[in-house]
Design an enzyme around this catalytic site. Sequence first.
Site, mmCIF file in Angstrom:
data_model
loop_
_atom_site.group_PDB
_atom_site.id
_atom_site.type_symbol
_atom_site.label_atom_id
_atom_site.label_comp_id
_atom_site.label_asym_id
_atom_site.label_seq_id
_atom_site.Cartn_x
_atom_site.Cartn_y
_atom_site.Cartn_z
ATOM 1 N N HIS A 60 -10.997 56.185 28.331
ATOM 2 C CA HIS A 60 -9.732 56.660 27.759
ATOM 3 C C HIS A 60 -9.705 56.559 26.244
ATOM 4 O O HIS A 60 -10.246 55.620 25.649
ATOM 5 C CB HIS A 60 -8.518 55.982 28.413
ATOM 6 C CG HIS A 60 -8.341 54.523 28.156
ATOM 7 N ND1 HIS A 60 -7.584 54.039 27.117
ATOM 8 C CD2 HIS A 60 -8.780 53.433 28.822
ATOM 9 C CE1 HIS A 60 -7.563 52.709 27.170
ATOM 10 N NE2 HIS A 60 -8.293 52.318 28.177
ATOM 11 N N ASP A 164 -10.340 48.572 23.260
ATOM 12 C CA ASP A 164 -9.791 49.133 24.506
ATOM 13 C C ASP A 164 -9.196 50.497 24.174
ATOM 14 O O ASP A 164 -8.072 50.558 23.657
ATOM 15 C CB ASP A 164 -8.731 48.176 25.062
ATOM 16 C CG ASP A 164 -8.061 48.704 26.321
ATOM 17 O OD1 ASP A 164 -8.533 49.707 26.869
ATOM 18 O OD2 ASP A 164 -7.055 48.104 26.737
ATOM 19 N N GLU A 194 -4.046 56.666 29.549
ATOM 20 C CA GLU A 194 -4.431 55.645 30.540
ATOM 21 C C GLU A 194 -3.475 54.476 30.492
ATOM 22 O O GLU A 194 -3.086 53.916 31.515
ATOM 23 C CB GLU A 194 -5.871 55.162 30.275
ATOM 24 C CG GLU A 194 -6.449 54.278 31.368
ATOM 25 C CD GLU A 194 -6.241 52.773 31.154
ATOM 26 O OE1 GLU A 194 -6.627 52.008 32.027
ATOM 27 O OE2 GLU A 194 -5.661 52.358 30.119
ATOM 28 N N GLU A 195 -3.081 54.103 29.271
ATOM 29 C CA GLU A 195 -2.235 52.911 29.094
ATOM 30 C C GLU A 195 -0.833 53.118 29.681
ATOM 31 O O GLU A 195 -0.075 52.164 29.842
ATOM 32 C CB GLU A 195 -2.135 52.537 27.611
ATOM 33 C CG GLU A 195 -3.473 52.215 26.937
ATOM 34 C CD GLU A 195 -4.096 50.911 27.400
ATOM 35 O OE1 GLU A 195 -3.503 50.209 28.232
ATOM 36 O OE2 GLU A 195 -5.204 50.606 26.923
ATOM 37 N N ASP A 217 -14.543 51.055 30.885
ATOM 38 C CA ASP A 217 -13.379 50.475 30.198
ATOM 39 C C ASP A 217 -13.665 49.009 29.903
ATOM 40 O O ASP A 217 -14.644 48.443 30.394
ATOM 41 C CB ASP A 217 -12.124 50.622 31.085
ATOM 42 C CG ASP A 217 -10.821 50.604 30.277
ATOM 43 O OD1 ASP A 217 -10.838 50.216 29.093
ATOM 44 O OD2 ASP A 217 -9.779 50.962 30.854
ATOM 45 N N HIS A 303 -5.491 44.059 24.196
ATOM 46 C CA HIS A 303 -4.153 44.491 23.773
ATOM 47 C C HIS A 303 -3.612 43.655 22.613
ATOM 48 O O HIS A 303 -2.411 43.460 22.484
ATOM 49 C CB HIS A 303 -3.158 44.523 24.948
ATOM 50 C CG HIS A 303 -3.446 45.633 25.903
ATOM 51 N ND1 HIS A 303 -2.584 46.007 26.920
ATOM 52 C CD2 HIS A 303 -4.495 46.490 25.992
ATOM 53 C CE1 HIS A 303 -3.109 47.020 27.578
ATOM 54 N NE2 HIS A 303 -4.273 47.327 27.048
HETATM 55 ZN ZN LIG Z 1 -8.433 50.317 28.732
#
Ligand SMILES: [Zn+2]
Length: 329
Positions: A60, A164, A194-195, A217, A303
């Site tokens: 992603h 990420d 994706e998130e 990922d 994150h």
């Molecule tokens: Zn991810």
Amino acid sequence: MLKLLEKLTQIPAPSGSEERIHNAIREEIAPFVDEISVDALGNLIAHKKGNGARVMFAAHTDEIGLIVTFITDKGLLKVSNLGGVSAINALYQRVCFANGTEGVVSLDNTNLEDGKTPRLSDLYVDIGASTQEEAEKKVCIGDTAAFSGKFSTQGNMAVSKALDDRAGCVVLIETIKQIKSHTNDLYFVFTASEELGLRGAKAAAFTVNPDYAVAIDVTRTGDVPGKLEMAVRLGGGAAIKIKDSSFMAHPYIKQRMTEICEEKGIPHQFEVLEQGGTDSGAIHLSGGGVPSGCISIPTRYIHSPAEMIDIRDLEAAIRLAVSLIEKGL
Ligand SMILES: [Zn+2]
């Protein structure tokens, strides 16, 4: 490869604004694939033709961020989350809007009891405006911002925001460049949103209609202090996913990846992630079902603006993806 990783991590592309990263990816892969298209949801789909089973790889392009919900009369921006943003990770970070406006995430503790953890609703973004009117010249309701976080390396460690999943994007790009032979009909999908719940991958899987799918990922690690008990560690090699909260890897894909790692001496480890998911979660449920797997890159502080990976794990993930394609599914 690290130059490319730096370049991709530093392009702001919160969910829904993935077009900003498309040019950079297109430039890298165009000489190595047959067709490239962008679909209605913002997935970049590259096709490398082959005569065998159709295989979809997905990484992603979007990253977590903030979206403006309200502008106060003092010119401060109230925000909501795009993806898994925690108030603790967001506080006092810098954010950047698409038009280049920068802001700082701060805390309004008026309604917060002493000692209590702040919620997103306690935060605001300060862009240096002193009235609503002044703020509205720079930012509108619904504008989105990405966190800032510079890329740096030290020994085998790389730290940046948006590893990420730009780390996964780099694995796919390097894989596309390094494949020497293949029989599978290959689709490399750089997925959107994706998130926000694997949205891009769901639509792309419908379009591609693959026989097999592999997502790339990041995943969490259990090698730092805290409550998470997990076998994955930084420097332990590419992680072959067995389960997360969105899917269980198909035994055939897991077995194929394991055999290849053993045969080629690729450092690897097995991953069971109790909380969290990735694109495979949507892809494996598309059509009549798609046998799917996932190659994960172990990552600390996911994150946050300072996500951390081991470059050797990234290299192992590339070797595994290249070998999987050269040997075929
Ligand atoms: Zn991810």
